[in-house]
Design a protein around this motif. Structure first.
Motif, PDB file in Angstrom:
ATOM      1  N   LYS A 155      16.407   1.868 -46.515  1.00  0.00           N
ATOM      2  CA  LYS A 155      16.599   0.719 -47.370  1.00  0.00           C
ATOM      3  C   LYS A 155      16.146   1.048 -48.790  1.00  0.00           C
ATOM      4  N   PRO A 156      16.865   0.568 -49.777  1.00  0.00           N
ATOM      5  CA  PRO A 156      16.440   0.840 -51.165  1.00  0.00           C
ATOM      6  C   PRO A 156      15.093   0.193 -51.445  1.00  0.00           C
ATOM      7  N   PRO A 157      14.292   0.793 -52.287  1.00  0.00           N
ATOM      8  CA  PRO A 157      12.974   0.202 -52.607  1.00  0.00           C
ATOM      9  C   PRO A 157      13.125  -1.127 -53.325  1.00  0.00           C
ATOM     10  N   LYS A 158      12.141  -1.962 -53.153  1.00  0.00           N
ATOM     11  CA  LYS A 158      12.168  -3.274 -53.793  1.00  0.00           C
ATOM     12  C   LYS A 158      11.953  -3.144 -55.295  1.00  0.00           C
ATOM     13  N   GLU A 159      12.528  -4.089 -56.004  1.00  0.00           N
ATOM     14  CA  GLU A 159      12.393  -4.109 -57.454  1.00  0.00           C
ATOM     15  C   GLU A 159      10.956  -4.468 -57.849  1.00  0.00           C
ATOM     16  N   PRO A 160      10.516  -4.015 -59.022  1.00  0.00           N
ATOM     17  CA  PRO A 160       9.158  -4.381 -59.471  1.00  0.00           C
ATOM     18  C   PRO A 160       8.988  -5.892 -59.549  1.00  0.00           C
ATOM     19  N   GLY A 161       7.911  -6.371 -58.949  1.00  0.00           N
ATOM     20  CA  GLY A 161       7.637  -7.800 -58.949  1.00  0.00           C
ATOM     21  C   GLY A 161       8.242  -8.562 -57.795  1.00  0.00           C
ATOM     22  N   GLU A 162       9.147  -7.910 -57.022  1.00  0.00           N
ATOM     23  CA  GLU A 162       9.808  -8.611 -55.924  1.00  0.00           C
ATOM     24  C   GLU A 162       8.833  -8.960 -54.804  1.00  0.00           C
ATOM     25  N   MET A 163       7.791  -8.120 -54.640  1.00  0.00           N
ATOM     26  CA  MET A 163       6.805  -8.360 -53.588  1.00  0.00           C
ATOM     27  C   MET A 163       5.625  -9.204 -54.084  1.00  0.00           C
ATOM     28  N   ALA A 164       5.679  -9.672 -55.310  1.00  0.00           N
ATOM     29  CA  ALA A 164       4.577 -10.462 -55.857  1.00  0.00           C
ATOM     30  C   ALA A 164       4.494 -11.819 -55.161  1.00  0.00           C
ATOM     31  N   HIS A 165       3.243 -12.346 -55.044  1.00  0.00           N
ATOM     32  CA  HIS A 165       3.004 -13.648 -54.429  1.00  0.00           C
ATOM     33  C   HIS A 165       2.191 -14.471 -55.418  1.00  0.00           C
ATOM     34  N   PRO A 166       2.841 -15.328 -56.192  1.00  0.00           N
ATOM     35  CA  PRO A 166       2.116 -16.053 -57.250  1.00  0.00           C
ATOM     36  C   PRO A 166       0.921 -16.859 -56.748  1.00  0.00           C
ATOM     37  N   THR A 167       1.070 -17.498 -55.580  1.00  0.00           N
ATOM     38  CA  THR A 167      -0.035 -18.322 -55.073  1.00  0.00           C
ATOM     39  C   THR A 167      -1.274 -17.481 -54.797  1.00  0.00           C
ATOM     40  N   LEU A 168      -1.083 -16.337 -54.132  1.00  0.00           N
ATOM     41  CA  LEU A 168      -2.224 -15.465 -53.861  1.00  0.00           C
ATOM     42  C   LEU A 168      -2.824 -14.919 -55.157  1.00  0.00           C
ATOM     43  N   GLY A 169      -1.979 -14.641 -56.121  1.00  0.00           N
ATOM     44  CA  GLY A 169      -2.489 -14.156 -57.404  1.00  0.00           C
ATOM     45  C   GLY A 169      -3.363 -15.187 -58.089  1.00  0.00           C
ATOM     46  N   ILE A 170      -2.957 -16.452 -58.057  1.00  0.00           N
ATOM     47  CA  ILE A 170      -3.768 -17.523 -58.659  1.00  0.00           C
ATOM     48  C   ILE A 170      -5.100 -17.669 -57.929  1.00  0.00           C
ATOM     49  N   MET A 171      -5.073 -17.517 -56.585  1.00  0.00           N
ATOM     50  CA  MET A 171      -6.317 -17.616 -55.817  1.00  0.00           C
ATOM     51  C   MET A 171      -7.288 -16.512 -56.214  1.00  0.00           C
ATOM     52  N   ILE A 172      -6.785 -15.280 -56.407  1.00  0.00           N
ATOM     53  CA  ILE A 172      -7.662 -14.169 -56.818  1.00  0.00           C
ATOM     54  C   ILE A 172      -8.240 -14.436 -58.198  1.00  0.00           C
ATOM     55  N   LEU A 173      -7.434 -14.967 -59.109  1.00  0.00           N
ATOM     56  CA  LEU A 173      -7.944 -15.282 -60.443  1.00  0.00           C
ATOM     57  C   LEU A 173      -9.033 -16.346 -60.386  1.00  0.00           C
ATOM     58  N   CYS A 174      -8.853 -17.322 -59.488  1.00  0.00           N
ATOM     59  CA  CYS A 174      -9.870 -18.365 -59.350  1.00  0.00           C
ATOM     60  C   CYS A 174     -11.181 -17.781 -58.837  1.00  0.00           C
ATOM     61  N   LEU A 175     -11.120 -16.871 -57.851  1.00  0.00           N
ATOM     62  CA  LEU A 175     -12.335 -16.246 -57.339  1.00  0.00           C
ATOM     63  C   LEU A 175     -13.027 -15.437 -58.432  1.00  0.00           C
ATOM     64  N   ALA A 176     -12.217 -14.691 -59.208  1.00  0.00           N
ATOM     65  CA  ALA A 176     -12.816 -13.922 -60.298  1.00  0.00           C
ATOM     66  C   ALA A 176     -13.466 -14.837 -61.333  1.00  0.00           C
ATOM     67  N   LEU A 177     -12.845 -15.980 -61.605  1.00  0.00           N
ATOM     68  CA  LEU A 177     -13.412 -16.923 -62.571  1.00  0.00           C
ATOM     69  C   LEU A 177     -14.723 -17.507 -62.074  1.00  0.00           C
ATOM     70  N   VAL A 178     -14.776 -17.791 -60.759  1.00  0.00           N
ATOM     71  CA  VAL A 178     -16.025 -18.292 -60.186  1.00  0.00           C
ATOM     72  C   VAL A 178     -17.130 -17.255 -60.331  1.00  0.00           C
ATOM     73  N   GLY A 179     -16.794 -15.980 -60.088  1.00  0.00           N
ATOM     74  CA  GLY A 179     -17.790 -14.931 -60.232  1.00  0.00           C
ATOM     75  C   GLY A 179     -18.293 -14.792 -61.652  1.00  0.00           C
ATOM     76  N   LEU A 180     -17.397 -14.955 -62.647  1.00  0.00           N
ATOM     77  CA  LEU A 180     -17.805 -14.835 -64.041  1.00  0.00           C
ATOM     78  C   LEU A 180     -18.659 -16.023 -64.484  1.00  0.00           C
ATOM     79  N   VAL A 181     -18.193 -17.210 -64.160  1.00  0.00           N
ATOM     80  CA  VAL A 181     -18.919 -18.409 -64.592  1.00  0.00           C
ATOM     81  C   VAL A 181     -20.237 -18.548 -63.849  1.00  0.00           C
ATOM     82  N   GLY A 182     -20.233 -18.260 -62.557  1.00  0.00           N
ATOM     83  CA  GLY A 182     -21.443 -18.415 -61.760  1.00  0.00           C
ATOM     84  C   GLY A 182     -22.380 -17.234 -61.812  1.00  0.00           C
ATOM     85  N   PHE A 183     -22.034 -16.205 -62.614  1.00  0.00           N
ATOM     86  CA  PHE A 183     -22.914 -15.052 -62.764  1.00  0.00           C
ATOM     87  C   PHE A 183     -23.183 -14.392 -61.399  1.00  0.00           C
ATOM     88  N   ASP A 184     -22.117 -14.274 -60.594  1.00  0.00           N
ATOM     89  CA  ASP A 184     -22.287 -13.806 -59.224  1.00  0.00           C
ATOM     90  C   ASP A 184     -21.233 -12.746 -58.919  1.00  0.00           C
TER      91      ASP A 184
END
Length: 262
Positions: free
Chosen positions: A160-189
């Protein structure tokens, strides 16, 4: 095995999925040595060659490419037996090659690999008059390999041909990771806020307490400003208090030992 019989077997009894992708055939030297001595044998061989040419065309019609190899140059001087010296010298082989060309064997093939091309300049290397060292045959193999580009149809790839860049992206999971990183920055943790959950049971593991424990001694050694607001749970005795306690303990140990000796 008789080449005509082999071709008949392929065309008549071999299933479609088991048919070969390519046929490589050749002949001449042993035909001239064993089956071309009497007039009857000559006529029989010519008849077989006619049938062989017809079967080769039939095979090609089925979509199977056929390669015919013209016999290599014979080193007549090196022939080892009287039979070979009398029947398959290069002079006799020239006549037989002309016969194969005359009856249409070469024209019936998809590709003709001429053995004379890669052996005529190396005749002296034929140790028994007929056979050559492997490195000589490798030149013929290379010629055939180059011809495979157009002889054999490419097999369609099942990958099968390889998927195009960004085709395997999952926006919801990406937003969740950003939220966790933001909690770590704000909470100094560095544990993305989970240290506060652990601090419910063990108060000394709050991010503020861990920070003070890690950097307060460094600030003292480097004579940096003291970290303000140290949590009560992680307050440590000063260096002077620690040294005094150690000296007191050592003195008590010495007195204890002297009293035992007396």
């Amino acid at each position: 095995a008789d080449q005509v019989d082999v071709l008949n077997k392929i065309t008549q009894s071999t299933p479609q999925q088991d048919r070969p992708d390519l046929l490589v055939m050749g002949g001449g030297a042993w035909d001239r040595l064993w089956t071309y001595n009497t007039q009857a044998e000559k006529e029989k061989l010519e008849t077989k060659l006619d049938v062989l040419a017809s079967e080769m065309k039939r095979i090609r019609g089925m979509g199977i490419p056929v390669v015919w190899m013209i016999p290599t140059v014979v080193n007549s001087v090196a022939l080892a037996t009287p039979e070979k010296r009398g029947n398959i010298t290069e002079v006799e082989m020239v006549k037989l090659r002309e016969l194969y060309h005359k009856v249409g064997v070469e024209s019936a093939a998809s590709f003709v690999l001429d053995g004379r091309v890669f052996t005529q300049s190396r005749v002296n290397e034929s140790y028994d008059g007929v056979h050559y060292p492997l490195q000589v045959y490798s030149a013929g193999a290379q010629i055939l390999a180059n011809a495979l580009d157009w002889l054999v149809e490419p097999v369609p790839s099942k990958l099968k041909p390889p998927k195009e860049p960004g085709e395997m992206a999952h926006p919801t999971l990406g937003i969740m990771i950003l939220c966790l990183a933001l909690v770590g920055l704000v909470g100094f943790d560095g544990f993305m806020g989970f240290s506060y959950v652990a601090a419910i049971f063990v108060p000394s593991v709050t991010p503020k307490s861990l920070y003070f424990e890690a950097f307060s001694s460094l600030h003292k050694r480097m004579k940096l400003p003291e970290i303000k607001g140290a949590p009560h749970a992680v307050q440590r005795p000063s260096n002077e208090d620690t040294t005094a306690d150690e000296e007191t303990a050592q003195e008590e140990e010495v007195v204890s030992l002297m009293s035992k000796e007396s």
